[in-house]
Design a protein around this motif. Structure first.
Motif, PDB file in Angstrom:
ATOM      1  N   GLY A  47      -5.501  14.637  -4.606  1.00  0.00           N
ATOM      2  CA  GLY A  47      -6.093  13.714  -3.647  1.00  0.00           C
ATOM      3  C   GLY A  47      -5.873  12.262  -3.984  1.00  0.00           C
ATOM      4  N   ARG A  48      -5.752  11.947  -5.266  1.00  0.00           N
ATOM      5  CA  ARG A  48      -5.662  10.546  -5.653  1.00  0.00           C
ATOM      6  C   ARG A  48      -4.354   9.888  -5.201  1.00  0.00           C
ATOM      7  NH1 ARG A  48      -6.890  10.236 -11.567  1.00  0.00           N
ATOM      8  NH2 ARG A  48      -8.126  12.076 -11.038  1.00  0.00           N
ATOM      9  N   LEU A  49      -3.371  10.662  -4.794  1.00  0.00           N
ATOM     10  CA  LEU A  49      -2.126  10.051  -4.314  1.00  0.00           C
ATOM     11  C   LEU A  49      -2.399   9.086  -3.177  1.00  0.00           C
ATOM     12  CD1 LEU A  49       0.221  13.179  -4.190  1.00  0.00           C
ATOM     13  CD2 LEU A  49      -0.095  11.562  -6.082  1.00  0.00           C
ATOM     14  N   THR A  50      -3.269   9.472  -2.273  1.00  0.00           N
ATOM     15  CA  THR A  50      -3.606   8.603  -1.138  1.00  0.00           C
ATOM     16  C   THR A  50      -4.948   7.926  -1.320  1.00  0.00           C
ATOM     17  OG1 THR A  50      -4.440  10.582  -0.009  1.00  0.00           O
ATOM     18  CG2 THR A  50      -2.218   9.842   0.548  1.00  0.00           C
ATOM     19  N   GLN A  51      -5.803   8.494  -2.142  1.00  0.00           N
ATOM     20  CA  GLN A  51      -7.160   7.978  -2.293  1.00  0.00           C
ATOM     21  C   GLN A  51      -7.256   6.828  -3.295  1.00  0.00           C
ATOM     22  OE1 GLN A  51     -10.073  10.602  -4.217  1.00  0.00           O
ATOM     23  NE2 GLN A  51     -11.362  10.408  -2.404  1.00  0.00           N
ATOM     24  N   SER A  52      -6.411   6.833  -4.311  1.00  0.00           N
ATOM     25  CA  SER A  52      -6.614   5.905  -5.423  1.00  0.00           C
ATOM     26  C   SER A  52      -5.354   5.180  -5.884  1.00  0.00           C
ATOM     27  CB  SER A  52      -7.199   6.660  -6.623  1.00  0.00           C
ATOM     28  OG  SER A  52      -8.358   7.376  -6.266  1.00  0.00           O
ATOM     29  N   ALA A  53      -4.255   5.283  -5.190  1.00  0.00           N
ATOM     30  CA  ALA A  53      -3.025   4.628  -5.653  1.00  0.00           C
ATOM     31  C   ALA A  53      -3.169   3.113  -5.587  1.00  0.00           C
ATOM     32  CB  ALA A  53      -1.837   5.074  -4.807  1.00  0.00           C
ATOM     33  N   PRO A  54      -2.854   2.401  -6.669  1.00  0.00           N
ATOM     34  CA  PRO A  54      -2.901   0.937  -6.626  1.00  0.00           C
ATOM     35  C   PRO A  54      -1.735   0.380  -5.824  1.00  0.00           C
ATOM     36  CG  PRO A  54      -2.043   1.677  -8.738  1.00  0.00           C
ATOM     37  CD  PRO A  54      -2.457   2.915  -7.990  1.00  0.00           C
ATOM     38  N   ALA A  55      -1.957  -0.764  -5.210  1.00  0.00           N
ATOM     39  CA  ALA A  55      -0.898  -1.408  -4.437  1.00  0.00           C
ATOM     40  C   ALA A  55       0.257  -1.807  -5.341  1.00  0.00           C
ATOM     41  CB  ALA A  55      -1.443  -2.633  -3.713  1.00  0.00           C
ATOM     42  N   ALA A  56       1.462  -1.655  -4.846  1.00  0.00           N
ATOM     43  CA  ALA A  56       2.639  -2.110  -5.583  1.00  0.00           C
ATOM     44  C   ALA A  56       2.700  -3.633  -5.559  1.00  0.00           C
ATOM     45  CB  ALA A  56       3.903  -1.521  -4.962  1.00  0.00           C
ATOM     46  N   ASP A  57       3.221  -4.205  -6.619  1.00  0.00           N
ATOM     47  CA  ASP A  57       3.339  -5.663  -6.717  1.00  0.00           C
ATOM     48  C   ASP A  57       4.645  -6.100  -6.056  1.00  0.00           C
ATOM     49  OD1 ASP A  57       3.145  -8.307  -7.326  1.00  0.00           O
ATOM     50  OD2 ASP A  57       3.063  -8.062  -9.495  1.00  0.00           O
ATOM     51  N   ILE A  58       4.523  -6.534  -4.809  1.00  0.00           N
ATOM     52  CA  ILE A  58       5.679  -6.973  -4.016  1.00  0.00           C
ATOM     53  C   ILE A  58       5.376  -8.370  -3.486  1.00  0.00           C
ATOM     54  CG2 ILE A  58       7.059  -6.522  -1.934  1.00  0.00           C
ATOM     55  CD1 ILE A  58       6.362  -3.530  -2.320  1.00  0.00           C
ATOM     56  N   GLY A  59       6.320  -9.268  -3.621  1.00  0.00           N
ATOM     57  CA  GLY A  59       6.122 -10.636  -3.170  1.00  0.00           C
ATOM     58  C   GLY A  59       7.131 -11.051  -2.127  1.00  0.00           C
ATOM     59  N   HIS A  75       0.831  -1.206   0.000  1.00  0.00           N
ATOM     60  CA  HIS A  75       0.000   0.000   0.000  1.00  0.00           C
ATOM     61  C   HIS A  75       0.866   1.258   0.000  1.00  0.00           C
ATOM     62  CE1 HIS A  75      -3.311   2.655   0.712  1.00  0.00           C
ATOM     63  NE2 HIS A  75      -2.894   2.997   1.912  1.00  0.00           N
ATOM     64  N   LEU A  76       1.836   1.308   0.880  1.00  0.00           N
ATOM     65  CA  LEU A  76       2.653   2.519   0.988  1.00  0.00           C
ATOM     66  C   LEU A  76       3.554   2.697  -0.233  1.00  0.00           C
ATOM     67  CD1 LEU A  76       3.615   2.503   4.776  1.00  0.00           C
ATOM     68  CD2 LEU A  76       1.652   3.552   3.638  1.00  0.00           C
ATOM     69  N   SER A  77       4.100   1.629  -0.753  1.00  0.00           N
ATOM     70  CA  SER A  77       4.937   1.745  -1.956  1.00  0.00           C
ATOM     71  C   SER A  77       4.100   2.127  -3.168  1.00  0.00           C
ATOM     72  CB  SER A  77       5.680   0.435  -2.218  1.00  0.00           C
ATOM     73  OG  SER A  77       6.608   0.164  -1.181  1.00  0.00           O
ATOM     74  N   GLY A  78       2.844   1.684  -3.202  1.00  0.00           N
ATOM     75  CA  GLY A  78       1.955   2.108  -4.282  1.00  0.00           C
ATOM     76  C   GLY A  78       1.733   3.609  -4.258  1.00  0.00           C
ATOM     77  N   ILE A  79       1.540   4.159  -3.070  1.00  0.00           N
ATOM     78  CA  ILE A  79       1.380   5.610  -2.928  1.00  0.00           C
ATOM     79  C   ILE A  79       2.658   6.332  -3.348  1.00  0.00           C
ATOM     80  CG2 ILE A  79       1.119   7.472  -1.234  1.00  0.00           C
ATOM     81  CD1 ILE A  79      -0.796   5.591   0.296  1.00  0.00           C
ATOM     82  N   ALA A  80       3.793   5.863  -2.852  1.00  0.00           N
ATOM     83  CA  ALA A  80       5.070   6.510  -3.173  1.00  0.00           C
ATOM     84  C   ALA A  80       5.361   6.449  -4.670  1.00  0.00           C
ATOM     85  CB  ALA A  80       6.200   5.851  -2.389  1.00  0.00           C
ATOM     86  N   THR A  81       5.009   5.344  -5.310  1.00  0.00           N
ATOM     87  CA  THR A  81       5.272   5.176  -6.740  1.00  0.00           C
ATOM     88  C   THR A  81       4.421   6.131  -7.568  1.00  0.00           C
ATOM     89  OG1 THR A  81       5.858   2.846  -6.377  1.00  0.00           O
ATOM     90  CG2 THR A  81       5.286   3.504  -8.631  1.00  0.00           C
ATOM     91  N   THR A 106      -3.234  15.475   0.261  1.00  0.00           N
ATOM     92  CA  THR A 106      -4.435  16.031   0.872  1.00  0.00           C
ATOM     93  C   THR A 106      -4.808  15.208   2.104  1.00  0.00           C
ATOM     94  OG1 THR A 106      -6.067  14.655  -0.294  1.00  0.00           O
ATOM     95  CG2 THR A 106      -5.230  16.606  -1.455  1.00  0.00           C
ATOM     96  N   ARG A 107      -5.984  15.515   2.684  1.00  0.00           N
ATOM     97  CA  ARG A 107      -6.497  14.743   3.808  1.00  0.00           C
ATOM     98  C   ARG A 107      -7.368  13.579   3.349  1.00  0.00           C
ATOM     99  NH1 ARG A 107      -9.945  18.325   5.685  1.00  0.00           N
ATOM    100  NH2 ARG A 107     -10.693  16.970   7.340  1.00  0.00           N
ATOM    101  N   LYS A 108      -7.339  13.257   2.073  1.00  0.00           N
ATOM    102  CA  LYS A 108      -8.123  12.131   1.556  1.00  0.00           C
ATOM    103  C   LYS A 108      -7.359  10.834   1.803  1.00  0.00           C
ATOM    104  CE  LYS A 108     -10.463  14.984  -1.887  1.00  0.00           C
ATOM    105  NZ  LYS A 108     -10.665  15.278  -3.312  1.00  0.00           N
ATOM    106  N   THR A 109      -7.354  10.434   3.056  1.00  0.00           N
ATOM    107  CA  THR A 109      -6.588   9.271   3.500  1.00  0.00           C
ATOM    108  C   THR A 109      -7.520   8.255   4.151  1.00  0.00           C
ATOM    109  OG1 THR A 109      -6.140  10.386   5.605  1.00  0.00           O
ATOM    110  CG2 THR A 109      -4.483  10.610   3.880  1.00  0.00           C
ATOM    111  N   ILE A 110      -7.065   7.010   4.234  1.00  0.00           N
ATOM    112  CA  ILE A 110      -7.833   5.978   4.929  1.00  0.00           C
ATOM    113  C   ILE A 110      -7.802   6.275   6.424  1.00  0.00           C
ATOM    114  CG2 ILE A 110      -7.918   3.521   5.515  1.00  0.00           C
ATOM    115  CD1 ILE A 110      -6.753   2.951   2.755  1.00  0.00           C
ATOM    116  N   PRO A 111      -8.963   6.301   7.086  1.00  0.00           N
ATOM    117  CA  PRO A 111      -8.976   6.593   8.524  1.00  0.00           C
ATOM    118  C   PRO A 111      -8.007   5.705   9.297  1.00  0.00           C
ATOM    119  CG  PRO A 111     -11.210   6.615   7.683  1.00  0.00           C
ATOM    120  CD  PRO A 111     -10.330   6.137   6.550  1.00  0.00           C
ATOM    121  N   GLY A 112      -7.200   6.344  10.127  1.00  0.00           N
ATOM    122  CA  GLY A 112      -6.222   5.626  10.932  1.00  0.00           C
ATOM    123  C   GLY A 112      -4.861   5.463  10.294  1.00  0.00           C
ATOM    124  N   LEU A 113      -4.778   5.739   8.987  1.00  0.00           N
ATOM    125  CA  LEU A 113      -3.513   5.526   8.281  1.00  0.00           C
ATOM    126  C   LEU A 113      -2.895   6.827   7.773  1.00  0.00           C
ATOM    127  CD1 LEU A 113      -4.181   2.334   6.109  1.00  0.00           C
ATOM    128  CD2 LEU A 113      -3.129   2.496   8.367  1.00  0.00           C
TER     129      LEU A 113
END
Length: 282
Positions: A263-275, A110-116, A135-142
């Motif tokens: 806002g989409r940086l935190t609201q809509s970033a797809p998860a990074a593909d990490i295994g 999740h965090l790497s998806g946002i950073a990417t 922006t403040r468009k973040t998941i509550p608690g995160l």
């Protein structure tokens, strides 16, 4: 390992996340299938090109369940790495590593998806003089973690919450009666940073005359933005906001605005593909 963020308790976050996954019965699959004495060696790697964020938090999940786990970091938060890069290597108790795996991966993906995504926007406005804001468009608690991730991608944090600057929007204006009156009340309350959202050019002068320090130019097309920036001059900071995409941000940046919020940086970033792949140690 040392990882600290303002308004974020790493130990509490790890404990709560693991508790959510373990429930009352624990990891029944690993307990049934994996011998208690088994040990694993593993490698966490990026399947795509990414900007890394969250490695120290992922590490904390493994250490919470196996304090003696051996971890070798192969990258650092903020690094831009190609597909196939090892991010960390681990050796430790198999059950603990399997139990911590999903929580660790969920967080770093999740965090790497946002950073990417953030880095892609930052690269688009390089050299224009504009600064990218979240922006403040973040998941509550995160919020603390997600805004940390945008910093790893090269953005600057906007307000962390409702407490660190006033932001006067249309609903505030509707209650106060006018842009100028809303700003005047904020200034009289002793608030140093007064951000005002305006969507029309005729709102600019009343906001500035009342003491606004930062004008958020909402959903204005590029030509209107250029006109607004010229009118404002150096009397207040300028920020373009609303509907900004990767395709439009460069043109917006060239209008001369100081900041662009997305806002989409935190609201809509797809998860990074990490295994994370494990092998039993003989």
């Amino acid at each position: 390992m040392s990882f600290t963020l303002d308004r974020f308790d790493l130990d509490a976050f790890v404990a709560a996340t693991l508790a959510e996954d373990l429930g009352e019965g624990g990891d029944i699959t690993s307990a049934a299938v994996i011998p208690e004495t088994a040990r694993f060696r593993g490698a966490m790697d990026s399947r795509d090109a990414i900007v890394v964020a969250g490695l120290p938090i992922a590490e904390a999940f493994f250490r919470a369940l196996d304090p003696e786990v051996e971890i070798e970091m192969r990258a650092a938060d903020g690094d831009s790495v190609p597909a196939g890069t090892d991010l960390m290597r681990l050796t430790g108790r198999a059950r603990a590593m399997l139990t911590a795996e999903r929580s660790a991966l969920n967080t770093i993906q999740h965090l790497s998806g946002i950073a990417t995504m953030t880095r892609a926007y930052v690269d688009e406005i390089a050299g224009t003089g504009a600064t990218l804001l979240d922006t403040r468009k973040t998941i509550p608690g995160l919020r603390a973690l997600e805004k940390y991730a945008t910093r790893m991608g090269g953005a600057r944090n906007h307000r962390m919450g409702l407490w660190d600057a006033a932001m006067i929007k249309d609903n505030h204006v509707a209650v106060a009666g006018s842009v100028g009156e809303a700003v005047r009340r904020a200034v009289e309350a002793g608030i140093a940073d007064v951000i005002v959202e305006v969507d029309r050019v005729d709102q600019i002068e009343p906001a500035l005359e009342a003491g606004a320090t930062h004008l958020l130019l909402d959903n204005m097309p590029p030509e209107m933005l250029r006109h607004a920036v010229k009118l404002i001059g150096d009397r207040a900071a300028t920020e373009a906001s609303g509907g900004v995409t990767l395709n439009s941000i460069n043109e917006i940046a060239k209008t001369g605005v100081d900041f662009i919020s997305v806002g989409r940086l935190t609201q809509s970033a797809p998860a990074a593909d990490i295994g994370l792949d494990f092998a039993e140690i003989d």
